[in-house]
Design a protein around this motif. Sequence first.
Motif, PDB file in Angstrom:
ATOM      1  N   UNK A  26       8.253   4.101  -7.797  1.00  6.22           N
ATOM      2  CA  UNK A  26       7.758   4.473  -6.467  1.00  6.22           C
ATOM      3  C   UNK A  26       6.579   5.432  -6.576  1.00  6.22           C
ATOM      4  N   UNK A  27       6.658   6.347  -7.503  1.00  4.51           N
ATOM      5  CA  UNK A  27       5.542   7.280  -7.709  1.00  4.51           C
ATOM      6  C   UNK A  27       4.262   6.516  -8.015  1.00  4.51           C
ATOM      7  N   UNK A  28       4.309   5.607  -8.991  1.00  2.00           N
ATOM      8  CA  UNK A  28       3.092   4.904  -9.391  1.00  2.00           C
ATOM      9  C   UNK A  28       2.639   3.933  -8.321  1.00  2.00           C
ATOM     10  N   UNK A  29       3.588   3.276  -7.658  1.00  2.00           N
ATOM     11  CA  UNK A  29       3.223   2.322  -6.605  1.00  2.00           C
ATOM     12  C   UNK A  29       2.461   3.013  -5.490  1.00  2.00           C
ATOM     13  N   UNK A  30       2.869   4.199  -5.149  1.00  3.01           N
ATOM     14  CA  UNK A  30       2.236   4.919  -4.040  1.00  3.01           C
ATOM     15  C   UNK A  30       0.908   5.561  -4.464  1.00  3.01           C
TER      16      UNK A  30
END
Length: 274
Positions: A26-30
């Motif tokens: 989620x961190x990288x996706x955002x």
Amino acid sequence: MSKPLSSQADIQQALEVKATIDPAEERQRRVDFLCNHMRESGQHALVLGISGGVDSTVAGRLAQLAVEQAREQGIEARFYAMRLPYGTQHDEDDAQAAIDFIQPDEVLTVNVQPASDATMSALEAGGLTFRDDHHRDFVLGNIKARQRMVAQYAVAGAKGGLVVGTDQAAEALMGFFTKYGDGACDVAPLTGLTKQQVRIVGNELGAPESLVAKQPTADLETLKPGFADEEALGVSYADIDAFLVGQSVSEAARTIIEDTYARTAHKRQLPITP
């Protein structure tokens, strides 16, 4: 004919909530979302107001990582973190701790009190009246939120940037934001995350535990500084999050959540047209 109430599953789908998340993913996706949208839109800056709460702390760090990623791709990009106090903020230490963690490219501080008070004075001079002091204070709180957004869009306009929002699924569900205030933005990287999931991503980013676990407050009402969100909402974030991920909640909590979702539908829609 009245519109049928949305089911719990319908709401979960509408707000893009997943029952479980992979924090690193989620961190990288955002971060990718912010970086890609900035590039595709032709803008080269991100702007966000930092309050010292977990939402703006997490969104702020994601924004800084996004502009750093953009720079690695050869794009001149900068993140402008804004401090937007109304006079003196009682939890200023938390806001500064958030800034220290985020490490933004630039920090701008704008006191929204003069503009907010001037607006209220002009309204009262024009004949606006209130039921009592608390009603006036509530309206002033919304003016503060909108003045903060005025300042952020001024910086975005001057620097060729996008305004980052901090709305997450729990606030979206409850309509717990000021329309055209903190609810106004160009990109909303926390969309779909429950309050607890925002905290989980905050931990993944390495945010200070004091900010991750901090009691949430919109802190808009002068007569009630630090007024807790959960007291204002009448239901706990634990119940709101449970509802969002499809778990059972008490009948009392369900009633409050579903009634509030229906009542605040206008906040989650584009302007209504004929």
